[in-house]
Design a protein around this motif. Structure first.
Motif, PDB file in Angstrom:
ATOM      1  N   UNK A  50      -4.027  -5.981   9.946  1.00  0.00           N
ATOM      2  CA  UNK A  50      -4.370  -5.871  11.363  1.00  0.00           C
ATOM      3  C   UNK A  50      -3.134  -5.890  12.246  1.00  0.00           C
ATOM      4  N   UNK A  51      -2.116  -6.663  11.885  1.00  0.00           N
ATOM      5  CA  UNK A  51      -0.916  -6.754  12.707  1.00  0.00           C
ATOM      6  C   UNK A  51      -0.063  -5.497  12.574  1.00  0.00           C
ATOM      7  N   UNK A  52       0.103  -5.016  11.353  1.00  0.00           N
ATOM      8  CA  UNK A  52       1.003  -3.884  11.112  1.00  0.00           C
ATOM      9  C   UNK A  52       0.300  -2.549  11.301  1.00  0.00           C
ATOM     10  N   UNK A  53      -0.880  -2.407  10.750  1.00  0.00           N
ATOM     11  CA  UNK A  53      -1.503  -1.088  10.705  1.00  0.00           C
ATOM     12  C   UNK A  53      -2.156  -0.672  12.024  1.00  0.00           C
ATOM     13  N   UNK A  54      -2.563  -1.606  12.860  1.00  0.00           N
ATOM     14  CA  UNK A  54      -3.203  -1.214  14.119  1.00  0.00           C
ATOM     15  C   UNK A  54      -2.232  -0.447  15.020  1.00  0.00           C
ATOM     16  N   UNK A  57      -1.128   2.802  13.077  1.00  0.00           N
ATOM     17  CA  UNK A  57      -2.198   3.797  13.064  1.00  0.00           C
ATOM     18  C   UNK A  57      -2.399   4.432  14.423  1.00  0.00           C
ATOM     19  N   UNK A  58      -2.307   3.628  15.476  1.00  0.00           N
ATOM     20  CA  UNK A  58      -2.431   4.167  16.831  1.00  0.00           C
ATOM     21  C   UNK A  58      -1.328   5.181  17.098  1.00  0.00           C
ATOM     22  N   UNK A  59      -0.107   4.848  16.709  1.00  0.00           N
ATOM     23  CA  UNK A  59       1.014   5.759  16.903  1.00  0.00           C
ATOM     24  C   UNK A  59       0.848   7.057  16.140  1.00  0.00           C
ATOM     25  N   UNK A 117       3.662   7.967   3.196  1.00  0.00           N
ATOM     26  CA  UNK A 117       4.455   6.746   3.041  1.00  0.00           C
ATOM     27  C   UNK A 117       3.675   5.505   3.416  1.00  0.00           C
ATOM     28  N   UNK A 118       2.901   5.582   4.488  1.00  0.00           N
ATOM     29  CA  UNK A 118       2.070   4.448   4.894  1.00  0.00           C
ATOM     30  C   UNK A 118       1.034   4.152   3.819  1.00  0.00           C
ATOM     31  N   UNK A 119       0.456   5.198   3.249  1.00  0.00           N
ATOM     32  CA  UNK A 119      -0.526   4.998   2.178  1.00  0.00           C
ATOM     33  C   UNK A 119       0.082   4.325   0.966  1.00  0.00           C
ATOM     34  N   UNK A 120       1.300   4.732   0.601  1.00  0.00           N
ATOM     35  CA  UNK A 120       1.967   4.100  -0.543  1.00  0.00           C
ATOM     36  C   UNK A 120       2.309   2.643  -0.251  1.00  0.00           C
ATOM     37  N   UNK A 121       2.770   2.367   0.956  1.00  0.00           N
ATOM     38  CA  UNK A 121       3.064   0.984   1.333  1.00  0.00           C
ATOM     39  C   UNK A 121       1.791   0.151   1.348  1.00  0.00           C
ATOM     40  N   UNK A 122       0.716   0.752   1.807  1.00  0.00           N
ATOM     41  CA  UNK A 122      -0.572   0.068   1.841  1.00  0.00           C
ATOM     42  C   UNK A 122      -1.028  -0.289   0.425  1.00  0.00           C
ATOM     43  N   UNK A 123      -0.913   0.661  -0.499  1.00  0.00           N
ATOM     44  CA  UNK A 123      -1.316   0.405  -1.888  1.00  0.00           C
ATOM     45  C   UNK A 123      -0.428  -0.670  -2.504  1.00  0.00           C
ATOM     46  N   UNK A 124       0.876  -0.635  -2.218  1.00  0.00           N
ATOM     47  CA  UNK A 124       1.785  -1.651  -2.754  1.00  0.00           C
ATOM     48  C   UNK A 124       1.393  -3.031  -2.232  1.00  0.00           C
TER      49      UNK A 124
END
Length: 135
Positions: A50-54, A57-59, A117-124
């Motif tokens: 919630x802190x990082x992805x909101x 994701x908005x950007x 890249x965000x998806x890979x970081x999310x999976x990690x």
């Protein structure tokens, strides 16, 4: 479970943690829940999400919308005759609109790589925080 399912969509398998075992009495169950490491890791994952992805994701969504508008801006300008882009003054040149359109296409291409890249970081992050302890 939802994040493990989403990770499976990109080819990563995260084994589910051991299920929470309820205790005999209510106070013991509450104490066990407050000392459950898997539960705290899951809450940490959701908090980080919630802190990082909101804002991230908005950007990304804002960048995609702006880039898509720039891509179609020459067509809109040609049809309506109204300037939809301005840099202190409205843009009234097809050449500038075509240049902006090419920039929008490049931005969409780069944003696709950002999303990968965000998806890979999310999976990690999901693998690090949601996988069982025995790794």
């Amino acid at each position: 479970a939802l994040y493990r399912l989403l990770a499976r969509l990109v080819g990563v398998t995260i084994d589910p943690p051991a299920p929470f075992a309820r205790q005999a009495s209510w106070p013991q169950t509450v104490a066990a829940a407050l000392t459950d490491g898997v539960g705290w890791r899951s809450l940490g994952f959701l908090l980080l999400q919630s802190i990082v992805m909101t804002p991230l994701g908005y950007g990304v969504v804002l960048g995609v919308v702006i880039s898509a508008v720039l891509v179609v801006s020459p067509v809109i300008w040609a049809i309506t005759g109204e300037a939809i882009v301005s840099f202190d003054e409205p843009v009234d040149s097809l050449g500038i609109y075509l240049l902006l359109s090419a920039g929008g296409l490049l931005a969409l291409y780069l944003l696709a790589w950002v999303m990968i890249g965000i998806g890979r970081a999310h999976v990690w992050l999901a693998e690090a925080l949601l996988a069982p302890n025995d790794r």
